[in-house]
Motif scaffolding. Structure first.
Motif, PDB file in Angstrom:
ATOM      1  N   HIS A   2       0.838  -1.183   0.000  1.00 51.93           N
ATOM      2  CA  HIS A   2       0.000   0.000   0.000  1.00 51.93           C
ATOM      3  C   HIS A   2       0.887   1.252   0.000  1.00 51.93           C
ATOM      4  O   HIS A   2       0.668   2.183  -0.772  1.00 51.93           O
ATOM      5  CB  HIS A   2      -0.893  -0.042   1.234  1.00 51.93           C
ATOM      6  N   ALA A   3       1.908   1.226   0.867  1.00 53.14           N
ATOM      7  CA  ALA A   3       2.811   2.363   0.978  1.00 53.14           C
ATOM      8  C   ALA A   3       3.569   2.571  -0.331  1.00 53.14           C
ATOM      9  O   ALA A   3       3.688   3.689  -0.824  1.00 53.14           O
ATOM     10  CB  ALA A   3       3.790   2.155   2.134  1.00 53.14           C
ATOM     11  N   GLN A   6       1.431   4.174  -2.954  1.00 47.53           N
ATOM     12  CA  GLN A   6       1.271   5.615  -2.706  1.00 47.53           C
ATOM     13  C   GLN A   6       2.514   6.392  -3.138  1.00 47.53           C
ATOM     14  O   GLN A   6       2.407   7.443  -3.763  1.00 47.53           O
ATOM     15  CB  GLN A   6       1.036   5.857  -1.207  1.00 47.53           C
ATOM     16  N   ILE A   7       3.681   5.845  -2.774  1.00 51.21           N
ATOM     17  CA  ILE A   7       4.927   6.531  -3.140  1.00 51.21           C
ATOM     18  C   ILE A   7       5.049   6.625  -4.657  1.00 51.21           C
ATOM     19  O   ILE A   7       5.356   7.675  -5.216  1.00 51.21           O
ATOM     20  CB  ILE A   7       6.149   5.799  -2.533  1.00 51.21           C
ATOM     21  N   ILE A  10       2.593   9.241  -6.021  1.00 54.07           N
ATOM     22  CA  ILE A  10       3.017  10.622  -5.754  1.00 54.07           C
ATOM     23  C   ILE A  10       4.254  10.983  -6.591  1.00 54.07           C
ATOM     24  O   ILE A  10       4.324  12.064  -7.179  1.00 54.07           O
ATOM     25  CB  ILE A  10       3.328  10.807  -4.254  1.00 54.07           C
ATOM     26  N   ARG A  13       3.262  11.674 -10.093  1.00 59.92           N
ATOM     27  CA  ARG A  13       2.654  13.004 -10.189  1.00 59.92           C
ATOM     28  C   ARG A  13       3.721  14.090 -10.196  1.00 59.92           C
ATOM     29  O   ARG A  13       3.640  15.045 -10.966  1.00 59.92           O
ATOM     30  CB  ARG A  13       1.736  13.242  -8.990  1.00 59.92           C
ATOM     31  N   LEU A  14       4.707  13.944  -9.305  1.00 61.58           N
ATOM     32  CA  LEU A  14       5.758  14.961  -9.228  1.00 61.58           C
ATOM     33  C   LEU A  14       6.545  15.013 -10.535  1.00 61.58           C
ATOM     34  O   LEU A  14       6.920  16.088 -11.004  1.00 61.58           O
ATOM     35  CB  LEU A  14       6.703  14.672  -8.053  1.00 61.58           C
ATOM     36  N   ARG A  17       4.380  16.752 -12.988  1.00 61.50           N
ATOM     37  CA  ARG A  17       4.180  18.149 -12.606  1.00 61.50           C
ATOM     38  C   ARG A  17       5.401  18.995 -12.962  1.00 61.50           C
ATOM     39  O   ARG A  17       5.292  20.171 -13.266  1.00 61.50           O
ATOM     40  CB  ARG A  17       3.950  18.208 -11.089  1.00 61.50           C
ATOM     41  N   VAL A  87      14.872  14.292   2.414  1.00 58.53           N
ATOM     42  CA  VAL A  87      13.647  13.555   2.103  1.00 58.53           C
ATOM     43  C   VAL A  87      13.840  12.061   2.402  1.00 58.53           C
ATOM     44  O   VAL A  87      12.971  11.412   2.996  1.00 58.53           O
ATOM     45  CB  VAL A  87      13.251  13.749   0.618  1.00 58.53           C
ATOM     46  N   ARG A  90      14.123  11.438   6.211  1.00 56.33           N
ATOM     47  CA  ARG A  90      12.809  11.516   6.854  1.00 56.33           C
ATOM     48  C   ARG A  90      12.037  10.214   6.630  1.00 56.33           C
ATOM     49  O   ARG A  90      11.391   9.701   7.531  1.00 56.33           O
ATOM     50  CB  ARG A  90      12.044  12.701   6.279  1.00 56.33           C
ATOM     51  N   LEU A  91      12.103   9.699   5.410  1.00 55.64           N
ATOM     52  CA  LEU A  91      11.418   8.430   5.124  1.00 55.64           C
ATOM     53  C   LEU A  91      11.972   7.310   5.999  1.00 55.64           C
ATOM     54  O   LEU A  91      11.237   6.403   6.392  1.00 55.64           O
ATOM     55  CB  LEU A  91      11.603   8.054   3.655  1.00 55.64           C
ATOM     56  N   ALA A  92      13.271   7.390   6.303  1.00 51.40           N
ATOM     57  CA  ALA A  92      13.900   6.338   7.105  1.00 51.40           C
ATOM     58  C   ALA A  92      13.339   6.308   8.525  1.00 51.40           C
ATOM     59  O   ALA A  92      13.469   5.308   9.219  1.00 51.40           O
ATOM     60  CB  ALA A  92      15.412   6.532   7.140  1.00 51.40           C
ATOM     61  N   THR A  94      10.138   6.537   9.136  1.00 49.85           N
ATOM     62  CA  THR A  94       8.774   6.013   9.035  1.00 49.85           C
ATOM     63  C   THR A  94       8.827   4.519   8.726  1.00 49.85           C
ATOM     64  O   THR A  94       9.898   3.998   8.408  1.00 49.85           O
ATOM     65  CB  THR A  94       7.990   6.704   7.899  1.00 49.85           C
ATOM     66  N   PRO A  95       7.683   3.841   8.786  1.00 46.52           N
ATOM     67  CA  PRO A  95       7.688   2.416   8.436  1.00 46.52           C
ATOM     68  C   PRO A  95       8.018   2.179   6.952  1.00 46.52           C
ATOM     69  O   PRO A  95       8.335   1.067   6.572  1.00 46.52           O
ATOM     70  CB  PRO A  95       6.253   1.969   8.744  1.00 46.52           C
ATOM     71  N   ALA A  96       7.940   3.224   6.119  1.00 48.08           N
ATOM     72  CA  ALA A  96       8.299   3.046   4.705  1.00 48.08           C
ATOM     73  C   ALA A  96       9.815   3.165   4.583  1.00 48.08           C
ATOM     74  O   ALA A  96      10.447   3.912   5.310  1.00 48.08           O
ATOM     75  CB  ALA A  96       7.638   4.112   3.850  1.00 48.08           C
TER      76      ALA A  96
ATOM     77  N   GLN B  86      13.401  18.462   4.562  1.00 46.73           N
ATOM     78  CA  GLN B  86      12.414  19.136   3.726  1.00 46.73           C
ATOM     79  C   GLN B  86      11.660  18.120   2.879  1.00 46.73           C
ATOM     80  O   GLN B  86      11.934  16.933   2.933  1.00 46.73           O
ATOM     81  CB  GLN B  86      13.114  20.147   2.831  1.00 46.73           C
ATOM     82  N   MET B  99       0.263  10.427   1.666  1.00 41.68           N
ATOM     83  CA  MET B  99       1.332   9.459   1.413  1.00 41.68           C
ATOM     84  C   MET B  99       1.888   8.930   2.729  1.00 41.68           C
ATOM     85  O   MET B  99       1.997   7.721   2.921  1.00 41.68           O
ATOM     86  CB  MET B  99       2.440  10.108   0.585  1.00 41.68           C
ATOM     87  N   SER B 102      -0.273   6.476   4.548  1.00 42.22           N
ATOM     88  CA  SER B 102      -0.331   5.119   3.977  1.00 42.22           C
ATOM     89  C   SER B 102       0.766   4.221   4.531  1.00 42.22           C
ATOM     90  O   SER B 102       0.733   3.008   4.364  1.00 42.22           O
ATOM     91  CB  SER B 102      -0.238   5.173   2.456  1.00 42.22           C
TER      92      SER B 102
END
Lengths: 244, 302
Positions: A2-3, A6-7, A10, A13-14, A17, A87, A90-92, A94-96, B86, B99, B102
């Motif tokens: 699921h994670a 989502q990544i 996103i 999209r980036l 964009r 970035v 920060r992800l490190a 979290t559980p992702a 950031q 995100m 999730s």
């Protein structure tokens, strides 16, 4: 899963964009194909291109644009920027895993390359009578190995660079070499023979793409070099890559 | 029972000892401050607690678990806001929260969190276009979106203007009242004094004091000072007879009384009994600033 989904969503999209990325990787190559294809002389077979038309001869180089932009320019810049801005760190927390982000970026590169290849082949075939790759298996293999070699080089740059700026400083010369030897800046028939030979072995291996697109099976030595580069650069990147 | 226990933590980078020997315990539901001058080892300490760094010595236990061995479990239960981390420029507020949500088994509702942190009007705004305070609130939201039991917040309000800083503080108080234990790293005295239940003052990789803000202040400099101009002549003995008073000085028409305990009440009562009005009355107490200087020998950052 699921994670990761989502990544991937996103990050895609980036990518879209950031106007420049899809423009240079997908729109530009096919737009150039259309521009050249509209010149009648470019559609006539010529002896100097081995009885191919110019656009047929040049189409693999257009694919090199996508490969070079995506693998050795955008990928290392994005990853180095993410690391520099924290970035990944920060992800490190979290559980992702930040590895999920790396995987998402690689998938986006692969998808971009696939879309651009399909577009170039389809538009070439439908609009300008460029035949479909005559050696589909060889072409797939050449594209896969060339892509793997360039992505590995891109990851190596991302691994070695400490900041986004230094990633750019390393990526730009690499990018220009790939573009030059891929016959993007100057069509290869104008280049002296030894530069063409170097180009045969420079990732992504434009000659193997051309051979398999227009008839012959790609040379094993051409493909072999791509595999070696992919493995060596990939191993180096895996060893040197830091999340922070 | 403490939710975080740090025992004789030691961490070096090459020859540089970042954390020499740090021990403390954080109780459930409190706001625990880690205060110290720049380079004191605050960030390294909390990074070891968050499992981002491996200690060279000593022990860290978070919710009874080991931050390295049980990393996967703790990441579900501990929210971390890192110093200077950031997000991608083009990432929008709601996208970032959805995100991150999730990633967790039992996340908070991103839309609700966005409202609670006052980012409702900015939900579709790109990260790049947010103000410093908004970026910081988003960063706090990301640390909270997993419904953590503990939130570690590093240099929360550095670089914010005074209003944004105050807004952030009331936000943190709200978060605590919802039952989250908070570890707050800061070098702002005012922030520590206002928010923290207890503070560990770290200097040169060691804990030099650990107490409540008031406890820190009184342990270092318990003296208070009262200045006033009496409306009528006053006999010094009226004041020096008070048990709270330790000294009385006069400078011109001004009287300066130093002492301890409930000094202000004692002095004003005795003045009132003698029908003397104290004009320009001023009470000077030691602040956390004074305590900090005393403990670390550094001037705190204003």
């Amino acid at each position: 899963m699921h994670a990761f989904g989502q990544i991937l969503k996103i990050e895609t999209r980036l990518f879209l964009r950031d106007f420049g990325s899809p423009l240079t990787t997908v729109v530009l190559p096919v737009a150039l194909l259309v521009v050249f294809g509209l010149v009648p002389a470019a559609r006539q077979p010529e002896v100097q291109f081995g009885d191919l038309s110019f656009i047929q001869y040049f189409a693999p180089s257009l694919l090199v644009i996508t490969l070079a932009m995506s693998a050795v320019n955008i990928l290392p810049t994005v990853l180095a920027t993410y690391r520099e801005r924290g970035v990944l760190r920060r992800l490190a927390t979290t559980p992702a895993s930040p590895a999920a982000l790396l995987a998402a970026q690689l998938l986006i590169s692969l998808a971009t390359i696939l879309v651009s290849a399909v577009l170039l082949i389809a538009v070439g075939r439908l609009a300008f009578d460029v035949p479909l790759p005559r050696h589909p298996l060889g072409f797939t293999l050449a594209l896969l190995l060339g892509t793997a070699a360039l992505l590995a080089l891109g990851l190596l740059v991302a691994a070695v660079a400490r900041t986004a700026k230094s990633a750019q400083a390393m990526a730009v010369p690499l990018f220009m070499a790939v573009m030059f030897f891929g016959g993007v800046y100057v069509p290869r028939f104008i280049l002296p023979d030894f530069l063409v030979r170097i180009g045969d072995y420079t990732p992504p291996g434009v000659q193997a793409l051309l051979d398999s697109w227009t008839g012959a099976s790609p040379h094993l030595s051409h493909l072999g070099i791509m595999a070696v580069v992919a493995m060596a650069a990939g191993a180096g990147a895996a060893k040197l890559f830091r999340w922070e | 029972m403490p939710v975080i226990e740090v025992t004789r933590l030691h961490k070096r980078y090459g020859d540089l000892v970042a954390v020499d020997e740090v021990s403390f315990a954080v109780e459930a539901g409190e706001i625990f401050g880690v205060l110290g001058p720049n380079g004191a080892g605050k960030t390294t300490t909390v990074e070891c607690v968050a499992g981002l760094r491996v200690p060279d010595g000593g022990g860290v236990s978070v919710l009874g678990l080991d931050p390295r061995r049980d990393a996967a479990q703790l990441r579900q239960r501990v929210g971390v806001q890192l110093q200077e981390s950031q997000l991608p420029d083009q990432l929008r507020v709601a996208e970032a929260l959805e995100m991150y949500a999730s990633f967790y088994r039992d996340p908070a509702d991103p839309a609700e969190l966005i409202e609670r942190l006052g980012l409702g009007a900015k939900r579709n705004t790109a990260y790049k276009k947010l103000s410093g305070g908004q970026k910081q609130r988003l960063s706090i939201a990301l640390a909270l979106v997993g419904n953590p039991e503990i939130a570690i917040l590093d240099e929360l309000t550095t670089g914010l203007d005074p209003q944004a800083r105050r807004d952030t503080w009331s936000l943190i108080e709200q978060v605590r009242s919802s039952g989250v234990t908070i570890v707050l790293v800061t070098h702002f005295m005012e922030e520590a004094e206002r928010l923290c239940d207890r503070i560990a003052v770290i200097d040169k990789g060691r804990v030099v004091a650990l107490d409540t803000p008031a406890g820190l202040v009184s342990s270092v400099a318990p003296e208070q000072r009262i200045r006033f101009r009496p409306s009528a002549p006053i006999d010094d003995r009226l004041l020096t007879d008070l048990p709270e008073v330790s000294a009385v000085q006069r400078t011109g028409s001004q009287v300066v009384v130093t002492g301890t305990g409930d000094l202000l009440h004692a002095v004003t009562s005795v003045l009132a009994r003698n029908q003397i009005v104290a004009a320009d009355l001023r009470l000077e107490q030691s602040t956390l600033d004074d305590a900090f200087v005393e403990l670390t020998g550094h001037r705190p950052v204003a």
